[in-house]
Design an enzyme around this catalytic site. Structure first.
Site, PDB file in Angstrom:
ATOM      1  N   ASP A 228     -77.403  16.291  40.078  1.00 46.37           N
ATOM      2  CA  ASP A 228     -77.490  16.087  38.557  1.00 46.37           C
ATOM      3  C   ASP A 228     -78.991  15.677  38.143  1.00 46.37           C
ATOM      4  O   ASP A 228     -79.592  16.185  36.878  1.00 46.37           O
ATOM      5  CB  ASP A 228     -76.437  15.023  37.905  1.00 46.37           C
TER       6      ASP A 228
ATOM      7  N   TYR B   8     -64.952  11.664  48.844  1.00 45.01           N
ATOM      8  CA  TYR B   8     -64.157  12.092  47.577  1.00 45.01           C
ATOM      9  C   TYR B   8     -62.702  12.737  48.228  1.00 45.01           C
ATOM     10  O   TYR B   8     -61.870  12.912  47.305  1.00 45.01           O
ATOM     11  CB  TYR B   8     -64.681  13.131  46.853  1.00 45.01           C
TER      12      TYR B   8
ATOM     13  N   LYS C 218     -77.544   8.157  54.327  1.00 43.50           N
ATOM     14  CA  LYS C 218     -78.023   6.891  54.355  1.00 43.50           C
ATOM     15  C   LYS C 218     -77.827   6.489  55.665  1.00 43.50           C
ATOM     16  O   LYS C 218     -76.907   5.393  56.207  1.00 43.50           O
ATOM     17  CB  LYS C 218     -77.150   5.917  53.434  1.00 43.50           C
TER      18      LYS C 218
ATOM     19  N   ASP D 188     -81.508   6.943  48.773  1.00 44.79           N
ATOM     20  CA  ASP D 188     -81.934   6.354  47.437  1.00 44.79           C
ATOM     21  C   ASP D 188     -83.642   6.587  47.265  1.00 44.79           C
ATOM     22  O   ASP D 188     -83.869   6.827  46.291  1.00 44.79           O
ATOM     23  CB  ASP D 188     -81.905   4.900  47.734  1.00 44.79           C
TER      24      ASP D 188
ATOM     25  N   ASP E  27     -73.535  15.083  44.593  1.00 42.98           N
ATOM     26  CA  ASP E  27     -73.086  14.964  43.239  1.00 42.98           C
ATOM     27  C   ASP E  27     -74.240  14.355  42.195  1.00 42.98           C
ATOM     28  O   ASP E  27     -74.777  14.686  41.263  1.00 42.98           O
ATOM     29  CB  ASP E  27     -72.030  13.913  43.015  1.00 42.98           C
TER      30      ASP E  27
END
Ligand code: NAD
Length: 369
Positions: free
Chosen positions: A255, A143, A194, A227, A251
């Protein structure tokens, strides 16, 4: 009672002031009962600050936030300010606070309260007694990474690009927050990246392992691909204690974990900065929800996310773990007693206003002490 615990309260816009009022009542109750006292100062942020000062965060407010031991934040934003230029939007006030206070670690607990177990979309046996903490790196990664942009290629098509980048110090400081939390919880950290497809993930994994081996051998460390973590969160979330991950994966995963608990009106958060020489960290506590313009001014908002954020402040900024547990138990007992704001209504429970939820909490606190 005089106090040296300096807390800046920024209620903000919409339901922010309504829910923070109830937090203020609990803080005053603690003071009256000589349980804990705070030096509370209130100021404007977001649209309210724009209306008063022409900016969503006045320099004097930022200065007060930097000097405070903790900031309690409500919510900002609303249709009234939607058409302002980007730099003046209410949300910029919050982003500037996060940036200037260097709040690099975002803590989001996902806890399921037994009386609300039916609000989760997962089966009760999967989420009963769930208590996990997601630590998300908040100031680095894709970001913020450079270079970034959208460019036009010679053939007239366009190319959008961002850079995922992490340095050793950025990884280590957020890792340390996670390991320290795990020491006070069930002693397990799952580090998520990852590493199978990203070099920044390889570095993340190696640095976390090194930090563990040199400073936190008593904590169990596991590594997991992001994942797989998303899948495990809905398959068997109780396998986790503390999850630590980067800005992007955090992020998404926070959630996902949040919704295991069922309701936005119940979710607290904390954002922590680096510890200074005395061990004090800059910190901001806020509910995950926004300013909910659709119900603002109607005394309908659920104040429990803010109340639980206040409990996090007690625990993490002031080391008042027992007092934090007291607030959490009062929340649990209020829910057990069958009162609900409209967002968490269930058959057979009573719909109450924000103020009555506050009254009920104070009543439950009285019963507990
Ligand atoms: P929101 O979280 O404000 O509301 C989403 C839905 O959840 C609404 O229907 C709302 O009524 C409900 N809700 C939220 N909190 C609740 C509570 N405590 N009790 C009962 N119901 C609750 O998100 P949104 O509608 O996407 O955004 C509204 C405004 O808030 C926008 O201006 C947005 O930019 C801002 N916002 C601010 C923050 C923040 O201050 N940290 C976070 C998210 C959104």
């Amino acid at each position: 009672m005089a106090s040296n615990r300096k807390v800046l309260v920024l209620p903000g816009d919409g339901i922010g002031p309504e829910v923070m009022r109830q937090v203020g009542r609990v803080a005053q109750w603690m003071d009256r009962k000589r349980i804990a006292s705070f030096d509370l100062t209130e100021d404007l942020v977001g649209g309210a600050a724009y209306d008063a000062h022409g900016t969503p965060l006045a320099d004097s407010t930022l200065k007060a936030a930097m000097a405070a031991d903790a900031v309690l934040f409500g919510a900002v934003g609303g249709p009234k300010w939607d058409n302002l230029p980007f730099a003046l939007k209410p949300e910029r006030g919050l982003l500037r606070l996060r940036k200037e206070m260097e709040l690099f670690a975002n803590l989001r607990p996902a806890m399921v309260f037994e009386p609300l177990i039916g609000a989760s979309t997962l089966r009760p046996e999967i989420v009963r007694d769930l208590d996990i903490m997601i630590v998300r790196e908040l100031t680095g990664g894709v970001y913020f990474g450079e270079p970034r942009g959208i460019e036009t290629l010679p053939d007239g098509t366009r190319r959008g690009f961002n850079t995922q980048v992490y340095t050793t110090p950025e990884i280590v400081r957020v890792g340390r927050v996670a390991f320290e939390l795990a020491k006070k919880r069930r002693g397990k950290v799952t580090s998520v990246e990852k590493a199978n497809v990203m070099e920044s993930g390889v570095l993340w994994r190696e640095e976390m392992q090194k930090l563990h081996d040199t400073e936190y051998r008593e904590v169990e460390l596991a590594h997991m691909y992001a994942d797989n973590c998303a899948m495990q969160l809905v398959r068997n979330p109780k396998q986790f204690d503390v999850i630590v991950t980067d800005n992007l994966f955090g992020d998404l995963l926070s959630d996902c974990a949040a919704m295991l608990t069922g309701s936005l009106g119940m979710l607290p958060s904390a954002s922590l900065g680096a510890a200074d020489k005395s061990g004090r960290r800059k910190a901001l506590y806020e509910p995950v929800h926004g300013s909910a313009p659709d119900i603002a001014g109607k005394d309908m908002a659920n104040p429990l996310a803010s109340m639980l954020s206040f409990a996090m402040m007690l625990r993490y900024s002031f080391d008042l773990g027992e007092e934090a547990t007291l607030v959490e138990r009062a929340v649990q007992n209020a829910l057990k007693g069958g009162v609900r704001t409209s967002d968490i209504m269930q058959p057979g429970t009573a719909r109450v206003s924000t103020t009555v939820m506050g009254d009920t909490l104070l009543h439950e606190l009285e019963k507990l002490v």
